[in-house]
Write a protein that holds these residues in place. Structure first.
Motif, PDB file in Angstrom:
ATOM      1  N   ILE A  56      -5.273   5.656   3.233  1.00 49.44           N
ATOM      2  CA  ILE A  56      -4.435   4.992   2.227  1.00 49.44           C
ATOM      3  C   ILE A  56      -4.843   3.529   2.082  1.00 49.44           C
ATOM      4  CG2 ILE A  56      -2.092   4.157   1.766  1.00 49.44           C
ATOM      5  CD1 ILE A  56      -1.059   6.802   2.921  1.00 49.44           C
ATOM      6  N   LEU A  57      -5.123   2.881   3.210  1.00 49.89           N
ATOM      7  CA  LEU A  57      -5.540   1.479   3.168  1.00 49.89           C
ATOM      8  C   LEU A  57      -6.887   1.334   2.473  1.00 49.89           C
ATOM      9  CD1 LEU A  57      -4.938  -1.413   3.885  1.00 49.89           C
ATOM     10  CD2 LEU A  57      -5.905  -1.020   6.168  1.00 49.89           C
TER      11      LEU A  57
ATOM     12  N   LEU B  42      -6.819  11.890  -0.462  1.00 47.75           N
ATOM     13  CA  LEU B  42      -6.772  12.539   0.845  1.00 47.75           C
ATOM     14  C   LEU B  42      -5.739  11.875   1.751  1.00 47.75           C
ATOM     15  CD1 LEU B  42      -7.894  14.660   2.747  1.00 47.75           C
ATOM     16  CD2 LEU B  42      -9.738  13.077   3.360  1.00 47.75           C
ATOM     17  N   GLY B  43      -5.675  10.542   1.691  1.00 45.31           N
ATOM     18  CA  GLY B  43      -4.703   9.825   2.520  1.00 45.31           C
ATOM     19  C   GLY B  43      -3.273  10.202   2.188  1.00 45.31           C
ATOM     20  N   TRP B  44      -2.956  10.285   0.890  1.00 45.08           N
ATOM     21  CA  TRP B  44      -1.591  10.643   0.513  1.00 45.08           C
ATOM     22  C   TRP B  44      -1.284  12.110   0.784  1.00 45.08           C
ATOM     23  CZ3 TRP B  44       2.593   8.066   0.122  1.00 45.08           C
ATOM     24  CH2 TRP B  44       2.540   6.694  -0.159  1.00 45.08           C
TER      25      TRP B  44
ATOM     26  N   ALA C 195       0.815  -1.219   0.000  1.00 48.42           N
ATOM     27  CA  ALA C 195       0.000   0.000   0.000  1.00 48.42           C
ATOM     28  C   ALA C 195       0.845   1.263   0.000  1.00 48.42           C
ATOM     29  CB  ALA C 195      -0.945   0.001   1.207  1.00 48.42           C
ATOM     30  N   ILE C 196       2.072   1.177   0.508  1.00 44.08           N
ATOM     31  CA  ILE C 196       2.959   2.335   0.526  1.00 44.08           C
ATOM     32  C   ILE C 196       4.344   1.903   0.043  1.00 44.08           C
ATOM     33  CG2 ILE C 196       1.735   3.475   2.429  1.00 44.08           C
ATOM     34  CD1 ILE C 196       4.050   2.577   4.249  1.00 44.08           C
ATOM     35  N   PRO C 197       5.139   2.826  -0.501  1.00 43.38           N
ATOM     36  CA  PRO C 197       6.484   2.479  -0.979  1.00 43.38           C
ATOM     37  C   PRO C 197       7.504   2.454   0.162  1.00 43.38           C
ATOM     38  CG  PRO C 197       6.034   4.783  -1.431  1.00 43.38           C
ATOM     39  CD  PRO C 197       4.766   4.222  -0.834  1.00 43.38           C
ATOM     40  N   MET C 198       8.631   1.834  -0.134  1.00 42.17           N
ATOM     41  CA  MET C 198       9.707   1.723   0.850  1.00 42.17           C
ATOM     42  C   MET C 198      10.221   3.089   1.293  1.00 42.17           C
ATOM     43  SD  MET C 198      11.969  -0.079   2.626  1.00 42.17           S
ATOM     44  CE  MET C 198      12.182  -1.736   2.000  1.00 42.17           C
ATOM     45  N   TRP C 199      10.269   4.073   0.378  1.00 36.27           N
ATOM     46  CA  TRP C 199      10.885   5.364   0.705  1.00 36.27           C
ATOM     47  C   TRP C 199      10.160   6.065   1.854  1.00 36.27           C
ATOM     48  CZ3 TRP C 199       7.962   9.681   0.639  1.00 36.27           C
ATOM     49  CH2 TRP C 199       6.848   9.730  -0.200  1.00 36.27           C
ATOM     50  N   LEU C 200       8.846   5.883   1.952  1.00 32.41           N
ATOM     51  CA  LEU C 200       8.117   6.535   3.038  1.00 32.41           C
ATOM     52  C   LEU C 200       8.536   5.951   4.385  1.00 32.41           C
ATOM     53  CD1 LEU C 200       5.949   8.590   3.832  1.00 32.41           C
ATOM     54  CD2 LEU C 200       4.251   6.758   3.593  1.00 32.41           C
ATOM     55  N   LEU C 201       8.673   4.638   4.441  1.00 30.67           N
ATOM     56  CA  LEU C 201       9.145   3.991   5.662  1.00 30.67           C
ATOM     57  C   LEU C 201      10.531   4.489   6.042  1.00 30.67           C
ATOM     58  CD1 LEU C 201       8.981   1.776   7.888  1.00 30.67           C
ATOM     59  CD2 LEU C 201       9.887   0.173   6.197  1.00 30.67           C
TER      60      LEU C 201
END
Length: 208
Positions: free
Chosen positions: A145-146, A161-163, A94-100
């Motif tokens: 996002i989910l 909105l989530g992003w 659901a999200i990319p590695m870079w955000l983590l």
């Protein structure tokens, strides 16, 4: 020495109970999203986490239940929730590695400040408004996002909105981190080290 203000020494206050419930929700969320793939229930748990984060602060201030324990428990619960959610959402795609990486790097920087604070007799920094705003944005971005990831097409409004909240939250998270770095620098340069305090005795303006 200036320390964060608090109203009570009691541990069992309503805000602290809400923080504990938020902590207990972490394994429940991980079980729902990773083991059962019960995404809608995982969204509910995330939404409740965001609600309790808002409620504990409101109740603590309005009813004078800010406690010493709560000043440590609340941010700890927030950071654990954010980390667990980031890992789970990344594993589900659901999200990319870079955000983590970006968000965890900020917490690593903050953790590096703790040894410096302890040399001046501090155990932590008071939570800054910018930090709370960042946490609010991040905690509310994750369920959206989910939701946007639930179907192949995604829920467009929830995803956008989530992003938006996630990006704003990330910027504010790092902004708060830089403010904490500045606060730490001010404390380190203006407060004698503990070894100096022991050798010279109490200094005017300190409480230790």
């Amino acid at each position: 020495m200036v320390t964060p203000s608090y109203d009570t020494e009691r541990f069992w206050t309503i805000p602290n109970v809400l923080s504990i419930l938020r902590l207990l929700g972490v394994p429940v969320f991980l079980w729902l999203i990773l083991a059962l793939h019960a995404d809608l229930w995982a969204v509910v748990v995330l939404a409740l986490a965001g609600l309790t984060d808002w409620l504990d602060g409101q109740i603590a201030r309005r009813f004078h239940q800010i406690s010493r324990a709560g000043q440590l428990l609340d941010p700890a619960a927030d950071r654990l929730y954010i980390l667990a959610t980031l890992i789970a959402l990344m594993m589900r795609g659901a999200i990319p590695m870079w955000l983590l990486v970006v968000l965890v790097a900020r917490d690593v920087v903050i953790a590096g400040l703790v040894p410096l604070l302890r040399t001046r007799g501090y155990s932590s920094l008071p939570v800054h408004f910018v930090g709370k705003a960042a946490t609010f944005c991040l905690l509310y971005s994750f369920p959206l996002i989910l939701l946007g990831h639930l179907t192949e097409g995604g829920w467009t409004v929830a995803r956008i909105l989530g992003w938006a909240l996630a990006i704003w939250g990330t910027v504010l998270y790092w902004w708060a981190g830089l403010l904490y770095c500045y606060q730490t620098w001010r404390m380190v340069t203006s407060t004698p080290a503990r070894s100096q305090l022991r050798s010279t005795g109490p200094t005017e303006g300190t409480d230790r």
